[in-house]
Scaffold this motif. Structure first.
Motif, PDB file in Angstrom:
ATOM      1  N   ASP A 136      81.465  27.058  50.219  1.00 25.76           N
ATOM      2  CA  ASP A 136      80.541  26.403  49.294  1.00 25.76           C
ATOM      3  C   ASP A 136      80.496  27.159  47.964  1.00 25.76           C
ATOM      4  O   ASP A 136      80.444  26.555  46.890  1.00 25.76           O
ATOM      5  CB  ASP A 136      79.135  26.331  49.898  1.00 25.76           C
ATOM      6  CG  ASP A 136      79.072  25.338  51.046  1.00 25.76           C
ATOM      7  OD1 ASP A 136      80.004  24.510  51.169  1.00 25.76           O
ATOM      8  OD2 ASP A 136      78.099  25.386  51.824  1.00 25.76           O
ATOM      9  N   ALA A 137      80.494  28.488  48.059  1.00 21.80           N
ATOM     10  CA  ALA A 137      80.415  29.314  46.851  1.00 21.80           C
ATOM     11  C   ALA A 137      81.656  29.141  45.986  1.00 21.80           C
ATOM     12  O   ALA A 137      81.568  29.043  44.761  1.00 21.80           O
ATOM     13  CB  ALA A 137      80.231  30.784  47.233  1.00 21.80           C
ATOM     14  N   GLU A 138      82.821  29.099  46.618  1.00 21.24           N
ATOM     15  CA  GLU A 138      84.069  28.934  45.863  1.00 21.24           C
ATOM     16  C   GLU A 138      84.125  27.571  45.178  1.00 21.24           C
ATOM     17  O   GLU A 138      84.583  27.449  44.040  1.00 21.24           O
ATOM     18  CB  GLU A 138      85.262  29.109  46.800  1.00 21.24           C
ATOM     19  CG  GLU A 138      85.469  30.545  47.255  1.00 21.24           C
ATOM     20  CD  GLU A 138      86.481  30.666  48.379  1.00 21.24           C
ATOM     21  OE1 GLU A 138      87.028  31.772  48.581  1.00 21.24           O
ATOM     22  OE2 GLU A 138      86.732  29.646  49.076  1.00 21.24           O
ATOM     23  N   LEU A 139      83.649  26.525  45.869  1.00 23.30           N
ATOM     24  CA  LEU A 139      83.638  25.188  45.272  1.00 23.30           C
ATOM     25  C   LEU A 139      82.678  25.128  44.092  1.00 23.30           C
ATOM     26  O   LEU A 139      83.001  24.583  43.028  1.00 23.30           O
ATOM     27  CB  LEU A 139      83.252  24.146  46.318  1.00 23.30           C
ATOM     28  CG  LEU A 139      83.160  22.702  45.810  1.00 23.30           C
ATOM     29  CD1 LEU A 139      84.501  22.261  45.238  1.00 23.30           C
ATOM     30  CD2 LEU A 139      82.703  21.768  46.920  1.00 23.30           C
ATOM     31  N   ALA A 140      81.480  25.709  44.269  1.00 24.03           N
ATOM     32  CA  ALA A 140      80.496  25.718  43.182  1.00 24.03           C
ATOM     33  C   ALA A 140      81.045  26.449  41.971  1.00 24.03           C
ATOM     34  O   ALA A 140      80.829  26.043  40.823  1.00 24.03           O
ATOM     35  CB  ALA A 140      79.197  26.373  43.659  1.00 24.03           C
ATOM     36  N   GLU A 141      81.796  27.517  42.228  1.00 26.50           N
ATOM     37  CA  GLU A 141      82.374  28.293  41.128  1.00 26.50           C
ATOM     38  C   GLU A 141      83.485  27.526  40.425  1.00 26.50           C
ATOM     39  O   GLU A 141      83.643  27.605  39.207  1.00 26.50           O
ATOM     40  CB  GLU A 141      82.905  29.614  41.669  1.00 26.50           C
ATOM     41  CG  GLU A 141      83.235  30.625  40.591  1.00 26.50           C
ATOM     42  CD  GLU A 141      83.552  31.995  41.176  1.00 26.50           C
ATOM     43  OE1 GLU A 141      84.705  32.441  41.030  1.00 26.50           O
ATOM     44  OE2 GLU A 141      82.645  32.590  41.774  1.00 26.50           O
ATOM     45  N   LEU A 142      84.250  26.743  41.185  1.00 29.61           N
ATOM     46  CA  LEU A 142      85.291  25.925  40.585  1.00 29.61           C
ATOM     47  C   LEU A 142      84.695  24.893  39.636  1.00 29.61           C
ATOM     48  O   LEU A 142      85.226  24.616  38.570  1.00 29.61           O
ATOM     49  CB  LEU A 142      86.096  25.203  41.669  1.00 29.61           C
ATOM     50  CG  LEU A 142      87.279  25.942  42.288  1.00 29.61           C
ATOM     51  CD1 LEU A 142      87.927  25.077  43.354  1.00 29.61           C
ATOM     52  CD2 LEU A 142      88.295  26.338  41.238  1.00 29.61           C
ATOM     53  N   ILE A 143      83.561  24.314  40.047  1.00 25.77           N
ATOM     54  CA  ILE A 143      82.942  23.258  39.250  1.00 25.77           C
ATOM     55  C   ILE A 143      82.199  23.832  38.050  1.00 25.77           C
ATOM     56  O   ILE A 143      82.373  23.376  36.916  1.00 25.77           O
ATOM     57  CB  ILE A 143      81.975  22.432  40.116  1.00 25.77           C
ATOM     58  CG1 ILE A 143      82.745  21.734  41.243  1.00 25.77           C
ATOM     59  CG2 ILE A 143      81.226  21.401  39.274  1.00 25.77           C
ATOM     60  CD1 ILE A 143      81.873  21.037  42.236  1.00 25.77           C
ATOM     61  N   ALA A 144      81.348  24.807  38.295  1.00 27.43           N
ATOM     62  CA  ALA A 144      80.472  25.320  37.232  1.00 27.43           C
ATOM     63  C   ALA A 144      81.024  26.557  36.545  1.00 27.43           C
ATOM     64  O   ALA A 144      80.550  26.930  35.467  1.00 27.43           O
ATOM     65  CB  ALA A 144      79.087  25.632  37.811  1.00 27.43           C
ATOM     66  N   GLY A 145      82.043  27.196  37.148  1.00 30.86           N
ATOM     67  CA  GLY A 145      82.509  28.464  36.608  1.00 30.86           C
ATOM     68  C   GLY A 145      81.533  29.570  36.984  1.00 30.86           C
ATOM     69  O   GLY A 145      80.513  29.337  37.636  1.00 30.86           O
ATOM     70  N   LYS A 146      81.820  30.779  36.571  1.00 27.64           N
ATOM     71  CA  LYS A 146      80.899  31.888  36.839  1.00 27.64           C
ATOM     72  C   LYS A 146      79.785  31.834  35.802  1.00 27.64           C
ATOM     73  O   LYS A 146      80.025  32.031  34.610  1.00 27.64           O
ATOM     74  CB  LYS A 146      81.638  33.222  36.802  1.00 27.64           C
ATOM     75  CG  LYS A 146      82.537  33.434  38.008  1.00 27.64           C
ATOM     76  CD  LYS A 146      83.076  34.846  38.053  1.00 27.64           C
ATOM     77  CE  LYS A 146      83.934  35.071  39.292  1.00 27.64           C
ATOM     78  NZ  LYS A 146      83.154  35.020  40.529  1.00 27.64           N
ATOM     79  N   VAL A 147      78.591  31.567  36.253  1.00 30.39           N
ATOM     80  CA  VAL A 147      77.452  31.428  35.350  1.00 30.39           C
ATOM     81  C   VAL A 147      76.205  31.947  36.053  1.00 30.39           C
ATOM     82  O   VAL A 147      76.058  31.817  37.270  1.00 30.39           O
ATOM     83  CB  VAL A 147      77.264  29.947  34.926  1.00 30.39           C
ATOM     84  CG1 VAL A 147      77.092  29.049  36.136  1.00 30.39           C
ATOM     85  CG2 VAL A 147      76.098  29.791  33.966  1.00 30.39           C
ATOM     86  N   VAL A 148      75.320  32.569  35.284  1.00 29.63           N
ATOM     87  CA  VAL A 148      74.043  33.031  35.827  1.00 29.63           C
ATOM     88  C   VAL A 148      72.927  32.560  34.908  1.00 29.63           C
ATOM     89  O   VAL A 148      73.126  32.365  33.712  1.00 29.63           O
ATOM     90  CB  VAL A 148      73.980  34.571  35.964  1.00 29.63           C
ATOM     91  CG1 VAL A 148      75.046  35.068  36.922  1.00 29.63           C
ATOM     92  CG2 VAL A 148      74.114  35.253  34.610  1.00 29.63           C
ATOM     93  N   MET A 149      71.757  32.367  35.493  1.00 29.06           N
ATOM     94  CA  MET A 149      70.572  32.028  34.723  1.00 29.06           C
ATOM     95  C   MET A 149      69.466  33.002  35.098  1.00 29.06           C
ATOM     96  O   MET A 149      69.159  33.183  36.279  1.00 29.06           O
ATOM     97  CB  MET A 149      70.111  30.589  34.998  1.00 29.06           C
ATOM     98  CG  MET A 149      68.846  30.200  34.231  1.00 29.06           C
ATOM     99  SD  MET A 149      68.328  28.492  34.551  1.00 29.06           S
ATOM    100  CE  MET A 149      69.593  27.607  33.637  1.00 29.06           C
ATOM    101  N   ILE A 150      68.888  33.642  34.100  1.00 32.37           N
ATOM    102  CA  ILE A 150      67.853  34.649  34.319  1.00 32.37           C
ATOM    103  C   ILE A 150      66.508  34.100  33.869  1.00 32.37           C
ATOM    104  O   ILE A 150      66.383  33.581  32.750  1.00 32.37           O
ATOM    105  CB  ILE A 150      68.171  35.944  33.558  1.00 32.37           C
ATOM    106  CG1 ILE A 150      69.544  36.480  33.966  1.00 32.37           C
ATOM    107  CG2 ILE A 150      67.093  37.002  33.797  1.00 32.37           C
ATOM    108  CD1 ILE A 150      70.058  37.611  33.099  1.00 32.37           C
ATOM    109  N   ASP A 151      65.522  34.194  34.742  1.00 34.69           N
ATOM    110  CA  ASP A 151      64.157  33.768  34.430  1.00 34.69           C
ATOM    111  C   ASP A 151      63.380  35.005  33.971  1.00 34.69           C
ATOM    112  O   ASP A 151      63.146  35.928  34.753  1.00 34.69           O
ATOM    113  CB  ASP A 151      63.505  33.154  35.667  1.00 34.69           C
ATOM    114  CG  ASP A 151      62.118  32.587  35.385  1.00 34.69           C
ATOM    115  OD1 ASP A 151      61.522  32.954  34.355  1.00 34.69           O
ATOM    116  OD2 ASP A 151      61.628  31.787  36.198  1.00 34.69           O
ATOM    117  N   ARG A 152      63.000  35.032  32.699  1.00 34.81           N
ATOM    118  CA  ARG A 152      62.283  36.196  32.166  1.00 34.81           C
ATOM    119  C   ARG A 152      60.931  36.399  32.847  1.00 34.81           C
ATOM    120  O   ARG A 152      60.452  37.528  32.987  1.00 34.81           O
ATOM    121  CB  ARG A 152      62.018  36.000  30.665  1.00 34.81           C
ATOM    122  CG  ARG A 152      63.246  35.890  29.775  1.00 34.81           C
ATOM    123  CD  ARG A 152      62.808  35.481  28.379  1.00 34.81           C
ATOM    124  NE  ARG A 152      63.896  35.245  27.465  1.00 34.81           N
ATOM    125  CZ  ARG A 152      64.294  36.099  26.537  1.00 34.81           C
ATOM    126  NH1 ARG A 152      63.708  37.273  26.432  1.00 34.81           N
ATOM    127  NH2 ARG A 152      65.286  35.793  25.721  1.00 34.81           N
TER     128      ARG A 152
END
Length: 418
Positions: A310-326
């Motif tokens: 699942d992680a590899e597929l999500a990475e293929l679609i969205a690329g490596k991305v992070v979102m930080i909540d301040r």
């Protein structure tokens, strides 16, 4: 600490099955009879129109498929179309999307993934461009396998899993009224009831987090559970005010009908939302599904597959991305994993933990004893980073991330990095 998300399917079923009224019990008994069909043919449509501040998107989906109860195998064919009347160039049409589920594995035709990548302007990875790959093969979540295994022809298993549904529903404060007219069982909620239900799920679910943690093996520590409950208690009054405000700001409704006949079950769902003041959101969604009792047939998995997690597929679609909540100091990755990520502001600059953020983006951050610097290690090379140290943690500025080639988008309380 990585946290797993509760399966949506379990939540939906719990919403329908919770409670102990005679109508709910009758509905459950009828559904048990349906679950004992050897096989079912499924046909359905989804139509949705959504507008935000005057920008409209229309989505239409058709599907048909086959499901065998005994071995839990299934096959589905789908087509989907999305269009924006204001910009025809953004229209998407995907045909012949196929999915198979056999022996705890799921395969989806790769054109679904490649078409999405093309529309978003991303290149199709080499792994998916190969001619010998026609499907993506995924492992089914163990909890989903348990759910599927329970919903078989074994009445004892069905009843046992219903107890789990009922317990989860009670732990999460889910209880909706179920009415009956003829052969149709219905759930009908207005905007106030929807808002109160969501609030009740959040509050009651947090208060019973220890039980949910045990049921779903979430991996939360006792300290994490205690902290979440303390935070919920501190905002309880504010939540009541927010729910009251939202219920006056928007209009909407949710209606679900199940019509159960001897060899056919029809499900219809309608969701309407209208919030004109702040977002200008308008949404209308209609779902219609029909399941018909049929004789079982053999379903086999396709051969030309590429196996991914699942992680590899999500990475293929969205690329490596992070979102930080301040606000919460938590970081979310494209694969849905959550980790603590404290944000520091110093001299007008925003800093984030170097190891946590770059690690989530696929980089290895190390301390070089010779230069006494923190940096990135790749292929036996070392690139030093400009960092500050707070309480033993190295922080790098958003500007430093940009010099490494990352796109950084601060927006409100969130920082997106990719």
């Amino acid at each position: 600490m990585k946290k797993r998300v509760l399966p949506i399917l379990l939540l939906v079923l719990a919403m329908v099955f919770t409670g102990c009224t005679s109508t709910q019990l009758e509905f459950w008994n009828k559904m048990q009879e349906v679950q004992q069909w050897e096989a079912a043919e499924v046909k359905g449509t989804v139509n949705m129109t959504m507008s935000i501040q005057g920008e409209t998107v229309n989505v239409a989906m058709d599907l048909d498929g086959m499901s065998n109860t005994k071995d839990m195998s299934s096959s589905i064919n789908m087509s989907m179309k999305m269009d924006m009347p204001s910009d025809p160039t953004q229209s998407i049409e995907m045909k012949d999307i196929k999915m198979y589920m056999v022996d705890g594995q799921m395969a989806i035709s790769k054109n679904y993934i490649t078409d999405m990548l093309k529309v978003s302007g991303k290149e199709v990875p080499e792994e998916l461009a190969r001619e010998d790959v026609e499907y993506i093969l995924l492992e089914v979540n163990p909890l989903q396998q348990e759910l599927l295994a329970a919903l078989t022809q074994d009445p004892a298993a069905i009843k046992e899993f219903y107890k789990t549904f009922a317990a989860v529903a009670e732990d999460m404060g889910i209880n909706v009224e179920l009415t009956k007219k003829g052969n149709t069982y219905s759930v009908d909620l207005d905007q106030t009831e929807i808002c109160n239900l969501v609030k009740n799920i959040i509050v009651t679910g947090t208060n019973n987090l220890e039980s949910l943690n045990k049921t779903f093996k979430l991996g939360l520590t006792a300290e994490e559970i205690k902290q979440a409950q303390a935070e919920m208690n501190s905002v309880q009054a504010e939540m009541d005010q927010i729910v009251q405000m939202i219920s006056t700001m928007l209009t909407g409704s949710f209606k679900m009908d199940y019509t159960i006949e001897e060899n056919v079950v029809t499900e219809k769902v309608t969701l309407v939302v209208d919030e004109p003041t702040f977002t200008g959101l308008k949404m209308n969604m209609d779902v219609a599904m029909t399941s018909k009792k049929v004789a079982p047939t053999t379903i086999t998995m396709p051969e030309k597959v590429l196996q991914l997690t699942d992680a590899e597929l999500a990475e293929l679609i969205a690329g490596k991305v992070v979102m930080i909540d301040r606000t919460s100091n938590m970081m979310t990755t494209a694969t849905g994993e959550f980790t603590p990520c404290k944000v520091v502001v110093e001299n007008g600059k925003t800093f984030v933990p170097a190891k946590a953020v770059l690690g989530a983006l696929g980089q290895e951050v190390v301390y070089d004893a010779q230069t006494k610097k923190v940096g990135i290690k790749a292929n036996d090379t070392f690139k030093a980073l400009n960092v500050i140290t707070k309480e033993g943690t190295s922080y790098m500025s958003l500007e430093e991330l940009q010099t490494l080639g990352y796109t950084v988008v601060p927006q409100g309380n969130y920082i997106t990095i990719q």
